[in-house]
Design a protein around this motif. Structure first.
Motif, PDB file in Angstrom:
ATOM      1  N   LEU A  47      18.258  -4.175  10.653  1.00  0.00           N
ATOM      2  CA  LEU A  47      19.083  -3.339   9.778  1.00  0.00           C
ATOM      3  C   LEU A  47      18.267  -2.248   9.082  1.00  0.00           C
ATOM      4  CD1 LEU A  47      21.187  -6.188   8.117  1.00  0.00           C
ATOM      5  CD2 LEU A  47      21.801  -4.766  10.093  1.00  0.00           C
ATOM      6  N   ALA A  48      16.964  -2.352   9.164  1.00  0.00           N
ATOM      7  CA  ALA A  48      16.098  -1.382   8.499  1.00  0.00           C
ATOM      8  C   ALA A  48      16.023  -0.102   9.320  1.00  0.00           C
ATOM      9  CB  ALA A  48      14.698  -1.964   8.307  1.00  0.00           C
ATOM     10  N   GLY A  49      16.078   1.008   8.615  1.00  0.00           N
ATOM     11  CA  GLY A  49      15.950   2.299   9.269  1.00  0.00           C
ATOM     12  C   GLY A  49      14.561   2.860   9.077  1.00  0.00           C
ATOM     13  N   ALA A  50      14.332   4.002   9.686  1.00  0.00           N
ATOM     14  CA  ALA A  50      13.026   4.654   9.611  1.00  0.00           C
ATOM     15  C   ALA A  50      12.592   4.872   8.171  1.00  0.00           C
ATOM     16  CB  ALA A  50      13.068   5.977  10.372  1.00  0.00           C
ATOM     17  N   GLU A  51      13.503   5.319   7.329  1.00  0.00           N
ATOM     18  CA  GLU A  51      13.149   5.608   5.936  1.00  0.00           C
ATOM     19  C   GLU A  51      12.807   4.326   5.171  1.00  0.00           C
ATOM     20  OE1 GLU A  51      11.792   7.913   3.145  1.00  0.00           O
ATOM     21  OE2 GLU A  51      12.481   8.687   5.059  1.00  0.00           O
ATOM     22  N   ASP A  52      13.407   3.203   5.559  1.00  0.00           N
ATOM     23  CA  ASP A  52      13.079   1.921   4.923  1.00  0.00           C
ATOM     24  C   ASP A  52      11.623   1.547   5.190  1.00  0.00           C
ATOM     25  OD1 ASP A  52      15.723   1.447   3.938  1.00  0.00           O
ATOM     26  OD2 ASP A  52      16.308   0.765   5.943  1.00  0.00           O
ATOM     27  N   PHE A  53      11.176   1.748   6.408  1.00  0.00           N
ATOM     28  CA  PHE A  53       9.781   1.429   6.745  1.00  0.00           C
ATOM     29  C   PHE A  53       8.820   2.359   6.013  1.00  0.00           C
ATOM     30  CE2 PHE A  53      11.886  -0.637  10.376  1.00  0.00           C
ATOM     31  CZ  PHE A  53      11.274  -1.872  10.327  1.00  0.00           C
ATOM     32  N   ARG A  54       9.168   3.631   5.933  1.00  0.00           N
ATOM     33  CA  ARG A  54       8.309   4.571   5.209  1.00  0.00           C
ATOM     34  C   ARG A  54       8.291   4.234   3.724  1.00  0.00           C
ATOM     35  NH1 ARG A  54       9.644  10.550   6.897  1.00  0.00           N
ATOM     36  NH2 ARG A  54       7.821  10.961   5.583  1.00  0.00           N
ATOM     37  N   ALA A  55       9.419   3.821   3.173  1.00  0.00           N
ATOM     38  CA  ALA A  55       9.466   3.410   1.765  1.00  0.00           C
ATOM     39  C   ALA A  55       8.596   2.170   1.543  1.00  0.00           C
ATOM     40  CB  ALA A  55      10.910   3.142   1.332  1.00  0.00           C
ATOM     41  N   TYR A  56       8.574   1.276   2.522  1.00  0.00           N
ATOM     42  CA  TYR A  56       7.717   0.089   2.432  1.00  0.00           C
ATOM     43  C   TYR A  56       6.251   0.498   2.324  1.00  0.00           C
ATOM     44  CZ  TYR A  56       5.315  -4.217   3.701  1.00  0.00           C
ATOM     45  OH  TYR A  56       4.470  -5.299   3.703  1.00  0.00           O
ATOM     46  N   VAL A  57       5.833   1.453   3.141  1.00  0.00           N
ATOM     47  CA  VAL A  57       4.449   1.939   3.086  1.00  0.00           C
ATOM     48  C   VAL A  57       4.153   2.481   1.693  1.00  0.00           C
ATOM     49  CG1 VAL A  57       2.865   3.725   3.919  1.00  0.00           C
ATOM     50  CG2 VAL A  57       4.219   2.394   5.541  1.00  0.00           C
ATOM     51  N   ARG A  58       5.058   3.259   1.148  1.00  0.00           N
ATOM     52  CA  ARG A  58       4.845   3.847  -0.184  1.00  0.00           C
ATOM     53  C   ARG A  58       4.708   2.772  -1.252  1.00  0.00           C
ATOM     54  NH1 ARG A  58       9.691   7.752   1.283  1.00  0.00           N
ATOM     55  NH2 ARG A  58       8.557   8.994   2.816  1.00  0.00           N
ATOM     56  N   GLU A  59       5.559   1.771  -1.199  1.00  0.00           N
ATOM     57  CA  GLU A  59       5.479   0.678  -2.173  1.00  0.00           C
ATOM     58  C   GLU A  59       4.163  -0.077  -2.050  1.00  0.00           C
ATOM     59  OE1 GLU A  59       8.870  -1.882  -1.817  1.00  0.00           O
ATOM     60  OE2 GLU A  59      10.270  -0.215  -2.074  1.00  0.00           O
ATOM     61  N   GLU A  60       3.781  -0.370  -0.829  1.00  0.00           N
ATOM     62  CA  GLU A  60       2.555  -1.125  -0.596  1.00  0.00           C
ATOM     63  C   GLU A  60       1.315  -0.306  -0.965  1.00  0.00           C
ATOM     64  OE1 GLU A  60       2.358  -4.541   0.418  1.00  0.00           O
ATOM     65  OE2 GLU A  60       4.365  -4.211  -0.374  1.00  0.00           O
ATOM     66  N   TYR A  61       1.342   0.978  -0.681  1.00  0.00           N
ATOM     67  CA  TYR A  61       0.211   1.843  -1.033  1.00  0.00           C
ATOM     68  C   TYR A  61       0.073   1.914  -2.553  1.00  0.00           C
ATOM     69  CZ  TYR A  61      -3.036   5.781  -0.887  1.00  0.00           C
ATOM     70  OH  TYR A  61      -4.134   6.586  -1.034  1.00  0.00           O
ATOM     71  N   ARG A  62       1.176   2.101  -3.236  1.00  0.00           N
ATOM     72  CA  ARG A  62       1.142   2.157  -4.706  1.00  0.00           C
ATOM     73  C   ARG A  62       0.608   0.840  -5.272  1.00  0.00           C
ATOM     74  NH1 ARG A  62       4.828   0.811  -8.877  1.00  0.00           N
ATOM     75  NH2 ARG A  62       4.394   2.025 -10.755  1.00  0.00           N
ATOM     76  N   ALA A  63       1.088  -0.281  -4.759  1.00  0.00           N
ATOM     77  CA  ALA A  63       0.629  -1.588  -5.227  1.00  0.00           C
ATOM     78  C   ALA A  63      -0.866  -1.763  -4.952  1.00  0.00           C
ATOM     79  CB  ALA A  63       1.424  -2.705  -4.547  1.00  0.00           C
ATOM     80  N   TRP A  64      -1.315  -1.352  -3.779  1.00  0.00           N
ATOM     81  CA  TRP A  64      -2.736  -1.459  -3.432  1.00  0.00           C
ATOM     82  C   TRP A  64      -3.580  -0.630  -4.389  1.00  0.00           C
ATOM     83  CZ3 TRP A  64      -5.768   2.617  -1.305  1.00  0.00           C
ATOM     84  CH2 TRP A  64      -7.059   2.231  -0.924  1.00  0.00           C
TER      85      TRP A  64
END
Length: 129
Positions: A97-114
């Motif tokens: 159910l995840a779209g391209a923008e969902d995966f890119r948003a995941y990267v942003r969240e994980e990068y910010r957390a890192w």
């Protein structure tokens, strides 16, 4: 995955410039990571750099020209999510159910957390060396 919203302007607020980050990724991609943490850092930083390049392309180019950069960013983001699912920090339940923008948003969240978890390392010149 964090629960805080993390758009590009928040996720990449204190990130090094794209050229420096791309140079770091290129330099470290030639040497296999020594442990899972280093492997994930490389994958995360690569996905974030590609996302930032795609964002820049989206903002400055016609959509037809930006498509390749966007596709590359999505592929790297999906790769990071798959890596995290394989190594236990993410479930892929509902991934269809995840779209391209969902995966890119995941990267942003994980990068910010890192970046928040490792501020001294992440903000130092040549961070992650």
């Amino acid at each position: 995955m964090t629960n805080e919203p993390s758009g590009p302007e928040v996720a990449y607020a204190s990130a090094p410039d794209i050229a420096a980050e791309t140079e770091w990724v290129t330099r470290h991609a030639d040497t296999p990571p020594t442990d899972a943490s280093a492997d994930r850092e490389l994958r995360l930083r690569k996905a974030a750099a590609l996302d930032r390049i795609a964002l820049r392309e989206e903002a400055t180019r016609r959509s037809g020209i930006a498509i390749e950069a966007i596709a590359t960013a999505v592929q790297a983001a999906q790769g990071l999510a798959a890596y995290d699912a394989e190594h236990g920090s993410l479930t892929f339940r509902g991934a269809e159910l995840a779209g391209a923008e969902d995966f890119r948003a995941y990267v942003r969240e994980e990068y910010r957390a890192w970046r928040l978890l490792a501020p001294a390392k992440a903000k130092a010149p040549g961070h992650g060396e």
